[in-house]
Design a protein around this motif. Sequence first.
Motif, PDB file in Angstrom:
ATOM      1  N   UNK A  34     -53.865   1.161 -54.285  1.00 29.61           N
ATOM      2  CA  UNK A  34     -52.627   0.507 -54.694  1.00 29.61           C
ATOM      3  C   UNK A  34     -52.094   1.155 -55.964  1.00 29.61           C
ATOM      4  N   UNK A  35     -50.778   1.297 -55.995  1.00 32.22           N
ATOM      5  CA  UNK A  35     -50.119   2.001 -57.085  1.00 32.22           C
ATOM      6  C   UNK A  35     -50.418   1.382 -58.439  1.00 32.22           C
ATOM      7  N   UNK A  36     -50.361   0.045 -58.525  1.00 37.88           N
ATOM      8  CA  UNK A  36     -50.534  -0.586 -59.827  1.00 37.88           C
ATOM      9  C   UNK A  36     -51.959  -0.426 -60.361  1.00 37.88           C
ATOM     10  N   UNK A  41     -54.784   2.693 -64.425  1.00 44.15           N
ATOM     11  CA  UNK A  41     -55.914   3.433 -64.995  1.00 44.15           C
ATOM     12  C   UNK A  41     -55.420   4.694 -65.698  1.00 44.15           C
ATOM     13  N   UNK A  42     -54.550   5.450 -65.029  1.00 49.00           N
ATOM     14  CA  UNK A  42     -54.035   6.697 -65.593  1.00 49.00           C
ATOM     15  C   UNK A  42     -53.227   6.449 -66.861  1.00 49.00           C
ATOM     16  N   UNK A  43     -52.331   5.469 -66.809  1.00 51.02           N
ATOM     17  CA  UNK A  43     -51.493   5.156 -67.973  1.00 51.02           C
ATOM     18  C   UNK A  43     -52.347   4.655 -69.127  1.00 51.02           C
ATOM     19  N   UNK A  44     -53.345   3.825 -68.823  1.00 51.72           N
ATOM     20  CA  UNK A  44     -54.228   3.320 -69.881  1.00 51.72           C
ATOM     21  C   UNK A  44     -54.986   4.463 -70.551  1.00 51.72           C
ATOM     22  N   UNK A 112     -42.753   2.807 -58.139  1.00 52.54           N
ATOM     23  CA  UNK A 112     -42.686   3.276 -56.753  1.00 52.54           C
ATOM     24  C   UNK A 112     -43.191   2.193 -55.806  1.00 52.54           C
ATOM     25  N   UNK A 113     -43.107   2.485 -54.512  1.00 48.20           N
ATOM     26  CA  UNK A 113     -43.616   1.576 -53.497  1.00 48.20           C
ATOM     27  C   UNK A 113     -45.098   1.308 -53.758  1.00 48.20           C
ATOM     28  N   UNK A 114     -45.539   0.024 -53.875  1.00 47.09           N
ATOM     29  CA  UNK A 114     -46.933  -0.286 -54.240  1.00 47.09           C
ATOM     30  C   UNK A 114     -47.979   0.354 -53.339  1.00 47.09           C
ATOM     31  N   UNK A 115     -47.668   0.503 -52.072  1.00 48.67           N
ATOM     32  CA  UNK A 115     -48.663   1.065 -51.150  1.00 48.67           C
ATOM     33  C   UNK A 115     -48.371   2.524 -50.802  1.00 48.67           C
ATOM     34  N   UNK A 116     -47.694   3.215 -51.697  1.00 48.73           N
ATOM     35  CA  UNK A 116     -47.403   4.629 -51.459  1.00 48.73           C
ATOM     36  C   UNK A 116     -48.709   5.390 -51.240  1.00 48.73           C
ATOM     37  N   UNK A 117     -48.841   6.126 -50.133  1.00 46.97           N
ATOM     38  CA  UNK A 117     -50.131   6.751 -49.807  1.00 46.97           C
ATOM     39  C   UNK A 117     -50.575   7.823 -50.790  1.00 46.97           C
ATOM     40  N   UNK A 119     -50.264   7.871 -54.112  1.00 45.54           N
ATOM     41  CA  UNK A 119     -50.349   7.429 -55.502  1.00 45.54           C
ATOM     42  C   UNK A 119     -51.603   7.928 -56.217  1.00 45.54           C
ATOM     43  N   UNK A 120     -52.818   7.830 -55.621  1.00 39.92           N
ATOM     44  CA  UNK A 120     -53.999   8.329 -56.343  1.00 39.92           C
ATOM     45  C   UNK A 120     -53.922   9.834 -56.618  1.00 39.92           C
TER      46      UNK A 120
END
Length: 531
Positions: A34-36, A41-44, A112-117, A119-120
């Motif tokens: 999931x995007x959030x 994690x990345x933003x933190x 972006x779309x929360x379930x964007x494939x 994102x990771x």
Amino acid sequence: MTDVAGTVATFLPEIVVLAAALVVFLLDVLGVRRLEVVGGVSVAGSAVALALVLADLGVAPLAFLRTIGAGAINAAPGIGAAPLYFVSSFGLIFQGIFLLAALLVGVASLSREPREPGAPIFYGLLSLATVGMLLVALASDLIFLLLAIEIVSISTYLLVGYTRRGIRPLEAAMKFYVIGAVSSTLGFFGASLIFGAYGTTNLFRIAAVAGTVGYPVLALVGYGFLIAGLAFKTTLVPFHAWAVDVYDGAPTDVSAFLAGGSKKVGVFAFFLVFLGPVLFLHPGAPGNPFSGAPFAIGPIVQLTLGVLAVLTMTVGNVLALLQREMKRLLAYSSISQAGYLLLGIAVGTGPALAGATFQAFAHVLMKGGAFLVVAGVAGLGVGPLVEDWRGLGQRRPLLSAAFALMLLSLAGVPLTVGFDSKFVLFSAAVQARGYFVWLAVAGLLNSALSVFYYARILKAMYFDAPAASTVPAGAVVGGAGPAPLPCGGLGYGRATAIAVAAILIVAVGIYPQPILGPIQAAATHFVALGA
């Protein structure tokens, strides 16, 4: 044990961001995509790293986080020492600039779309590229520097085409990879020639033998290859052609990171590699470069970089005037901005260095923010052409106002950070006298030229009749479609990033000293050390 602890303290921001990247990839393997979650994690990781960097710079509220003693920063290495890395206040300033760019893009992409494939993949590669950028800011050896640049390059190649949707991102990624491979080859070959001329690739040792090298032709050719290799990374004319297609074909958030963040890696590399020769090779006696006598390489380097700066400013602005698509116009504008940055390196004085660094900080807010606005507007259903933005000022007044501030700052209008940074930079060129005054004149004329295409965008937004309404991207005609994002369809993340950029453009433009003061102090230390 003390040495290990000191090394860990030195590289703690890089360790934090790298750990965030590894956690993102691990979550992907575990099926948590999931995007959030991965974005958080990345933003933190980037936020914690930025706090650590600011603490090491001595920002009072964060002093308790300091991991590097004040005496260890800007401490000149011992005679004969050849460290691979070196902690300077100037490098820490650039680490802060790199992390600011990564944070703006990372936060904006949370919309972006929360379930964007993908994102990771996006956030993992964004963090890895940031790690490479942070390492560049610590480099004091050509090999260490070029390897750190490669970490950034490989990550950004993959970022451009990570969606694997459509032919344009894949084509852009392939062009970026091919050009990147060529630039890396030129850079490493130049470093090998520098080693042949000086017997070392360490920047401190090169500075120590400046003007007394026994193989000046080899050094000149080596620096020529290094200029070409790094010019590709920095989008200098005539090594710029790839950038427009890559910025246009990449996802717009990635374009924001390329223009606002990763390009500064090449700028900092120019500082490290070429300010040493400019400042320290003047003692060499004038002579024949084909003889073994000492030879002053500095003036040749200055002249070469000055010519590249003027060419880059002029060609970028002239070609931007001809563009009809918004992303391509901003891409050419970004190329012209690289010319302003190079001007500070060509002048080679402390005030010019401070002006170029302040311009790099401003460019993150102006150009990175502008691409984020373009990404948000595309999500609202606005087309890629400048004329598609007609009437946007009436339909989206706050978003248009933020974009207008960014464009005005790029043009150098007073009370914006772009005006302050150009004023400091051009003033330094005038103070240096000689032909550097003409570099300042060229910069002023190009700033005036850029006003024409920025004004064309403002005219379309505020004075032209609104464009025909379009269906928002992703909506299904006759069906429910995806739920609209908050904040007028931008999403909280993108709206926050754009707002922060716009506020800082005005706030720093009105009162620049909290940012400009540390930059000037760091530039003074850099000039004193030469690396």
